[in-house]
Each structure stands twice: as structure tokens, then as C-alpha cells.
Design a protein around this motif. Structure first.
Motif, PDB file in Angstrom:
ATOM      1  N   VAL A  37       0.838  -1.201   0.000  1.00 31.42           N
ATOM      2  CA  VAL A  37       0.000   0.000   0.000  1.00 31.42           C
ATOM      3  C   VAL A  37       0.872   1.250   0.000  1.00 31.42           C
ATOM      4  CG1 VAL A  37      -1.751   1.295   1.291  1.00 31.42           C
ATOM      5  CG2 VAL A  37      -1.867  -1.207   1.189  1.00 31.42           C
ATOM      6  N   ARG A  38       1.936   1.228   0.790  1.00 28.98           N
ATOM      7  CA  ARG A  38       2.829   2.379   0.903  1.00 28.98           C
ATOM      8  C   ARG A  38       3.515   2.699  -0.428  1.00 28.98           C
ATOM      9  NH1 ARG A  38       4.945   0.862   5.417  1.00 28.98           N
ATOM     10  NH2 ARG A  38       6.609  -0.354   4.484  1.00 28.98           N
ATOM     11  N   GLU A  39       3.771   1.666  -1.237  1.00 26.65           N
ATOM     12  CA  GLU A  39       4.512   1.858  -2.483  1.00 26.65           C
ATOM     13  C   GLU A  39       3.610   1.945  -3.713  1.00 26.65           C
ATOM     14  OE1 GLU A  39       7.141  -1.463  -2.484  1.00 26.65           O
ATOM     15  OE2 GLU A  39       8.262  -0.770  -0.731  1.00 26.65           O
ATOM     16  N   LEU A  40       2.308   2.151  -3.480  1.00 23.64           N
ATOM     17  CA  LEU A  40       1.344   2.182  -4.573  1.00 23.64           C
ATOM     18  C   LEU A  40       1.728   3.154  -5.684  1.00 23.64           C
ATOM     19  CD1 LEU A  40      -2.316   1.993  -3.180  1.00 23.64           C
ATOM     20  CD2 LEU A  40      -1.349   0.722  -5.084  1.00 23.64           C
ATOM     21  N   ALA A  87       4.753  -2.298  -9.723  1.00 26.12           N
ATOM     22  CA  ALA A  87       4.596  -3.698  -9.320  1.00 26.12           C
ATOM     23  C   ALA A  87       3.746  -3.830  -8.063  1.00 26.12           C
ATOM     24  CB  ALA A  87       5.962  -4.331  -9.093  1.00 26.12           C
ATOM     25  N   ALA A  88       3.764  -2.806  -7.199  1.00 26.68           N
ATOM     26  CA  ALA A  88       2.995  -2.874  -5.953  1.00 26.68           C
ATOM     27  C   ALA A  88       1.508  -2.963  -6.254  1.00 26.68           C
ATOM     28  CB  ALA A  88       3.292  -1.661  -5.081  1.00 26.68           C
ATOM     29  N   LEU A  89       1.029  -2.128  -7.193  1.00 29.78           N
ATOM     30  CA  LEU A  89      -0.378  -2.163  -7.560  1.00 29.78           C
ATOM     31  C   LEU A  89      -0.737  -3.485  -8.231  1.00 29.78           C
ATOM     32  CD1 LEU A  89      -3.158  -0.931  -7.854  1.00 29.78           C
ATOM     33  CD2 LEU A  89      -2.371   0.240  -9.928  1.00 29.78           C
ATOM     34  N   ALA A  90       0.170  -3.988  -9.060  1.00 28.52           N
ATOM     35  CA  ALA A  90      -0.074  -5.269  -9.734  1.00 28.52           C
ATOM     36  C   ALA A  90      -0.212  -6.397  -8.718  1.00 28.52           C
ATOM     37  CB  ALA A  90       1.067  -5.568 -10.706  1.00 28.52           C
ATOM     38  N   ILE A  91       0.625  -6.370  -7.687  1.00 28.23           N
ATOM     39  CA  ILE A  91       0.565  -7.400  -6.646  1.00 28.23           C
ATOM     40  C   ILE A  91      -0.748  -7.281  -5.869  1.00 28.23           C
ATOM     41  CG2 ILE A  91       1.576  -8.144  -4.452  1.00 28.23           C
ATOM     42  CD1 ILE A  91       4.325  -7.432  -5.654  1.00 28.23           C
ATOM     43  N   ILE A  92      -1.127  -6.052  -5.524  1.00 27.20           N
ATOM     44  CA  ILE A  92      -2.371  -5.835  -4.786  1.00 27.20           C
ATOM     45  C   ILE A  92      -3.567  -6.338  -5.592  1.00 27.20           C
ATOM     46  CG2 ILE A  92      -3.983  -4.033  -4.002  1.00 27.20           C
ATOM     47  CD1 ILE A  92      -1.540  -2.451  -3.054  1.00 27.20           C
ATOM     48  N   GLU A  93      -3.612  -5.987  -6.861  1.00 28.94           N
ATOM     49  CA  GLU A  93      -4.724  -6.427  -7.711  1.00 28.94           C
ATOM     50  C   GLU A  93      -4.741  -7.945  -7.860  1.00 28.94           C
ATOM     51  OE1 GLU A  93      -4.010  -4.087 -11.215  1.00 28.94           O
ATOM     52  OE2 GLU A  93      -5.393  -2.508 -10.566  1.00 28.94           O
ATOM     53  N   SER A  94      -3.557  -8.550  -7.888  1.00 23.24           N
ATOM     54  CA  SER A  94      -3.472 -10.012  -7.997  1.00 23.24           C
ATOM     55  C   SER A  94      -3.989 -10.684  -6.722  1.00 23.24           C
ATOM     56  CB  SER A  94      -2.021 -10.443  -8.252  1.00 23.24           C
ATOM     57  OG  SER A  94      -1.553  -9.930  -9.474  1.00 23.24           O
ATOM     58  N   ILE A  95      -3.628 -10.120  -5.569  1.00 24.46           N
ATOM     59  CA  ILE A  95      -4.092 -10.670  -4.292  1.00 24.46           C
ATOM     60  C   ILE A  95      -5.613 -10.560  -4.198  1.00 24.46           C
ATOM     61  CG2 ILE A  95      -4.068 -10.364  -1.780  1.00 24.46           C
ATOM     62  CD1 ILE A  95      -1.146  -9.452  -2.034  1.00 24.46           C
TER      63      ILE A  95
END
Length: 236
Positions: free
Chosen positions: A163-166, A171-179
């Protein structure tokens, strides 16, 4: 610390966070004493105490006619591995009369991967009792995703580092969306921790995250201040 529905803004739960109030040094954050507690083995009685206090808290709110809000409680590896853990938690429930559905038990990925057969058996027992089970800091470990198919899990908590690195790393947003997509496909909900800005909240909402938690909503509060916050909170 309050947790709100990402879409409606309604208060739907809270997480209990431990702090050490020292008469000389003041409020000591968990990062300074939890590692030592784990090293010395004191984490087990501390964890047992926290769980018991949360049950007493919920019992007290019920007696006072207050709204009963589900509370998430972190379990330590030592606490969860106790041979009598199920008996211990059953005893606390019997003593306080708290409904298990009001408690969400948080474990980490690394905890789940130790002695998988025994872990699975314990999780199934807890689930049958009515507890909700969540994975804390999901995505920061190196565990196999295979366990998600077999463990009775309800919630995946997105680590605050993502969230902090959004806005700093795509890649942070991609990981969040994947989760979020993974959780949804498996019938689980997602909680984003460490939400501190309206911009983060907007992206998490649009990405389909279910629950938000962080300083944007509220810092962690002692019981009296939390109840006052609940009384004045307006999610409209």
C-alpha cells in the motif's frame, strides 16, 4: 484500530494491537519488544493474555449494551503450536460467553507452513467453532500458494508495504490487484493495511479491495477512545 468497508465506509471490525506502556519510557511499540518476547518465550503468555482480554472486552461491551464489533487478534507461532491451544481457547470462550464469530484469528504464512497436517487439523477445528481465519501480511512470505486451496481461510490481509509503495512502484499495484483477484476467486475477503491517504483509498476501492485499515481512518486507540471514535464516526 478500526476497519471499514471500502465501498460503503461502514465500520465493520477492528484489530487489536499491543503496546507496552512503561512508567519511564512511555509507550513502547511492538517492534521493540515483540522480537525479545519471541526469543525468550514470553510471547506465548502475552498472546494468551491478549486473546483473553479481547474476549473480556467483547463481553463487557455486550453487558453495557454496546455494539459488538468483530475483533481481529494476532496469534504467535508458539501460542498456536501449543498442544492444548484448542482446549485453552475453548476455556476462554466458556468463561466469557463470547461468540467465536466475533473473533478473527490472524496467522502468518510462515506459521501455516510448519507441520501442515497439524495446522490443517487445528484450523478446521477453529473454523467449526465459528472463528474467522485470516492470513496477515499476505504476499511478503515465500510460501506455496497451494495451501490456500486446503486451509479454511476467510481473509487475506494485504501487507502495508504494498500500500505504501502504490505510487512509487507499478509492481505494488499489480501485486495488490493479484491478491484481490486471488482472494475473490477463492471466496475470501481482502483487508488493506496501512492506508494513510485518500489517494491510496481511492485506488484500493477501485481495485475491489473489501476492507480498509490505517491512519487515514484512525490510529490505534485505547478502549475508551475507540468507543468515543465509534460514537462519532460518520461514514456518509
Amino acid at each position: 484500530q478500526p476497519q471499514i468497508d471500502a465501498q460503503s465506509g461502514e465500520l465493520i471490525g477492528a484489530e487489536t494491537l499491543i503496546r507496552w506502556l512503561d512508567p519511564i519510557h512511555g509507550l513502547i511499540p511492538p517492534g521493540r519488544f515483540i522480537p525479545l518476547a519471541e526469543e525468550t518465550g514470553l510471547i506465548q503468555p502475552i498472546g494468551d493474555w491478549v486473546l483473553r482480554e479481547v474476549c473480556r472486552l467483547l463481553c463487557r461491551w455486550q453487558a453495557q449494551g454496546l455494539r459488538r464489533i468483530p475483533i481481529a487478534v494476532n496469534l504467535s507461532a508458539r501460542q498456536f503450536k501449543q498442544n492444548n491451544f484448542i482446549e485453552s481457547i475453548t476455556g476462554v470462550l466458556a468463561e466469557t460467553g463470547v461468540e467465536p464469530r466475533l473473533i478473527e484469528l490472524e496467522l502468518t504464512e510462515s506459521m501455516l507452513m510448519k507441520d501442515v497436517p497439524q495446522t490443517t487439523a487445528k484450523l478446521n477445528q477453529l473454523k467449526k467453532m465459528g472463528f474467522r481465519i485470516s492470513i496477515d501480511d499476505f504476499g511478503t512470505g515465500f510460501s506455496s500458494l497451494n495451501y490456500l486451496r486446503h486451509f479454511p481461510l476467510d481473509v487475506l490481509k494485504i501487507d502495508q508495504s504494498f500500500v505504501r509503495e502504490l505510487f512509487d512502484e507499478g509492481a505494488a499495484l499489480a501485486i495488490i490487484e493479484s491478491i484481490i483477484a486471488l482472494a475473490r476467486s477463492l471466496g475470501m475477503r481482502t483487508v488493506a493495511e496501512g492506508v494513510e491517504t485518500a489517494e491510496q483509498r481511492a485506488i484500493l476501492e477501485s481495485s475491489g479491495c473489501d476492507i480498509l485499515q490505517g491512519y487515514l481512518i484512525s490510529r490505534p486507540l485505547p478502549e475508551a477512545e475507540f468507543l468515543e471514535w465509534v460514537q462519532h464516526y460518520n461514514h456518509s
